[in-house]
Write a protein that holds these residues in place. Sequence first.
Motif, PDB file in Angstrom:
ATOM      1  N   PHE A 120       0.834  -1.207   0.000  1.00 46.06           N
ATOM      2  CA  PHE A 120       0.000   0.000   0.000  1.00 46.06           C
ATOM      3  C   PHE A 120       0.867   1.254   0.000  1.00 46.06           C
ATOM      4  O   PHE A 120       0.508   2.265  -0.609  1.00 46.06           O
ATOM      5  CB  PHE A 120      -0.930  -0.013   1.210  1.00 46.06           C
ATOM      6  N   ILE A 133      -6.156   4.227   6.556  1.00 44.54           N
ATOM      7  CA  ILE A 133      -6.824   3.322   5.613  1.00 44.54           C
ATOM      8  C   ILE A 133      -6.760   1.877   6.093  1.00 44.54           C
ATOM      9  O   ILE A 133      -7.758   1.150   6.074  1.00 44.54           O
ATOM     10  CB  ILE A 133      -6.197   3.460   4.216  1.00 44.54           C
ATOM     11  N   SER A 136      -9.132   1.152   8.942  1.00 45.66           N
ATOM     12  CA  SER A 136     -10.557   1.353   8.698  1.00 45.66           C
ATOM     13  C   SER A 136     -11.286   0.050   8.389  1.00 45.66           C
ATOM     14  O   SER A 136     -12.498  -0.043   8.530  1.00 45.66           O
ATOM     15  CB  SER A 136     -10.760   2.335   7.531  1.00 45.66           C
ATOM     16  N   ASN A 137     -10.543  -0.958   7.965  1.00 43.33           N
ATOM     17  CA  ASN A 137     -11.157  -2.239   7.612  1.00 43.33           C
ATOM     18  C   ASN A 137     -10.182  -3.361   7.964  1.00 43.33           C
ATOM     19  O   ASN A 137      -9.141  -3.514   7.327  1.00 43.33           O
ATOM     20  CB  ASN A 137     -11.491  -2.281   6.116  1.00 43.33           C
ATOM     21  N   ILE A 140      -8.432  -5.830   5.403  1.00 39.70           N
ATOM     22  CA  ILE A 140      -7.312  -5.496   4.514  1.00 39.70           C
ATOM     23  C   ILE A 140      -6.071  -6.287   4.895  1.00 39.70           C
ATOM     24  O   ILE A 140      -5.448  -6.943   4.065  1.00 39.70           O
ATOM     25  CB  ILE A 140      -7.024  -3.983   4.548  1.00 39.70           C
ATOM     26  N   LEU A 170     -10.026   3.808  -3.030  1.00 37.30           N
ATOM     27  CA  LEU A 170      -9.829   3.100  -1.769  1.00 37.30           C
ATOM     28  C   LEU A 170     -10.306   3.931  -0.584  1.00 37.30           C
ATOM     29  O   LEU A 170     -10.893   3.407   0.366  1.00 37.30           O
ATOM     30  CB  LEU A 170      -8.351   2.746  -1.595  1.00 37.30           C
ATOM     31  N   LYS A 171     -10.074   5.234  -0.644  1.00 36.92           N
ATOM     32  CA  LYS A 171     -10.521   6.119   0.439  1.00 36.92           C
ATOM     33  C   LYS A 171     -12.044   6.183   0.505  1.00 36.92           C
ATOM     34  O   LYS A 171     -12.618   6.383   1.580  1.00 36.92           O
ATOM     35  CB  LYS A 171      -9.942   7.521   0.244  1.00 36.92           C
ATOM     36  N   SER A 173     -14.074   3.646  -0.297  1.00 33.98           N
ATOM     37  CA  SER A 173     -14.567   2.384   0.256  1.00 33.98           C
ATOM     38  C   SER A 173     -13.446   1.351   0.303  1.00 33.98           C
ATOM     39  O   SER A 173     -13.041   0.822  -0.739  1.00 33.98           O
ATOM     40  CB  SER A 173     -15.740   1.836  -0.573  1.00 33.98           C
ATOM     41  N   THR A 174     -12.964   1.060   1.498  1.00 34.71           N
ATOM     42  CA  THR A 174     -11.922   0.044   1.641  1.00 34.71           C
ATOM     43  C   THR A 174     -12.483  -1.362   1.445  1.00 34.71           C
ATOM     44  O   THR A 174     -11.730  -2.318   1.301  1.00 34.71           O
ATOM     45  CB  THR A 174     -11.274   0.134   3.036  1.00 34.71           C
ATOM     46  N   ARG A 175     -13.815  -1.473   1.410  1.00 31.05           N
ATOM     47  CA  ARG A 175     -14.429  -2.785   1.184  1.00 31.05           C
ATOM     48  C   ARG A 175     -14.072  -3.353  -0.184  1.00 31.05           C
ATOM     49  O   ARG A 175     -14.177  -4.557  -0.412  1.00 31.05           O
ATOM     50  CB  ARG A 175     -15.956  -2.676   1.296  1.00 31.05           C
ATOM     51  N   VAL A 177     -11.331  -3.891  -1.391  1.00 31.52           N
ATOM     52  CA  VAL A 177     -10.209  -4.818  -1.293  1.00 31.52           C
ATOM     53  C   VAL A 177     -10.688  -6.261  -1.219  1.00 31.52           C
ATOM     54  O   VAL A 177     -10.058  -7.177  -1.736  1.00 31.52           O
ATOM     55  CB  VAL A 177      -9.351  -4.484  -0.049  1.00 31.52           C
TER      56      VAL A 177
END
Length: 396
Positions: A120, A133, A136-137, A140, A170-171, A173-175, A177
């Motif tokens: 990343f 980032i 946040s999830n 990842i 990505l910012k 929605s990190t979903r 990934v």
Amino acid sequence: MFHFICKALIHHRAIDSKTTHVRFLQTIPCLNSISNTSTTTDPKSLTVSYLVNSCGLSSETALSASKMVAIESTERPDKVLELLRTFGFTKTHIIRLISKHPPLILVNPEKILRPKIEFFESLGITGPDLPKILCSNKQILLSSLKNQIIPTFDFLRGFVKTNENLICALKQSTRVVRCNIQKVMEPNILTLRAHGVPERNIARLIVLQPQSLMLRIDLFKEVASSIREMGFEPMSRSFILAIRSMSMISKTKWEKKKKLFLDCGWSEDEFFLAFKVQPLCMLCSEKKIRELMEFFVNKVGLKPSDAAKCPNLFLTSLERRLIPRCSVLQVLISKGLIKKDVNIVWVLNSTKEKFENKFVKPYKEDAPEVIKAYQSKIGFQGFNVHWKIGTKKKEA
């Protein structure tokens, strides 16, 4: 006798206050203390103590986390924390990350964490954005770099072209990934192509909100067809904005928001016209819609139909934009410095630079109150003016 033993045991522990494990065990009932083996070999005690003292979790969160992870040695957890801090993870980031997924504290930092973090970083995600980032999830750092992350980003880059656009997506929605590209996103993209949406607009949708393309395939087809039936032109940018809007809320919420607009005084035609002009207005919360409509009608003096002609206003901030601008006009009108036939909709919707050049800077000398009004230091009481709303802006 039992009471005496417990009291003596607690007193003995209090003496050695420099030992972390002892401090923690003071909170454990006496019965557990005398029935278990030595405190230094109790995995649960070490786990909770480490999560609290080294990771920063609260006692309650650490106790809950100890049901999912057991720390028998601090060697690996220490290396995990050291690696995270090396890449700029703060105490707050670490708390958030470990709270969401406690087992991360026991992964191999060099084999599991470092390659993903460096990947990343190689995209250009640096500074505070990197830990923000990744925290946040939790998925990842749990995803396979080789089998999930890299293939997903290669696919997306084929549309958005640059790492900068990839980071923007990505910012949003990190979903993305964890998205199953072949079973979800590719079929939805094929649906857009079938409707005639150009590649550049598909790329734009990925950057603006990749989560839109993660909707269930049958629902996505339904959304695309509905938007086409409303009269949106697939070649236009508004088509993908409508896709973004409708795909992000359920049918139930859509109908509730539509009913709210109608209850506020819009006709069916005005609602659909507003949605076609600014599809994102339907992403506003019901609370914000009520507050803004009440402000426009009761404070500003607009008709509901006037607001329908400029739905962009529903994307603005009441506190940061609308009230300060109305306060400035209130000052200028009260001093007779501007006429009362100014187009209020244009004023509220204009850019920051245009508004300041038109209504703030020219009057700083004659009416210094405009600065206070613009800084929200003067309350807005409401206009007692009949606004003339036209298709073109009127000069003050």
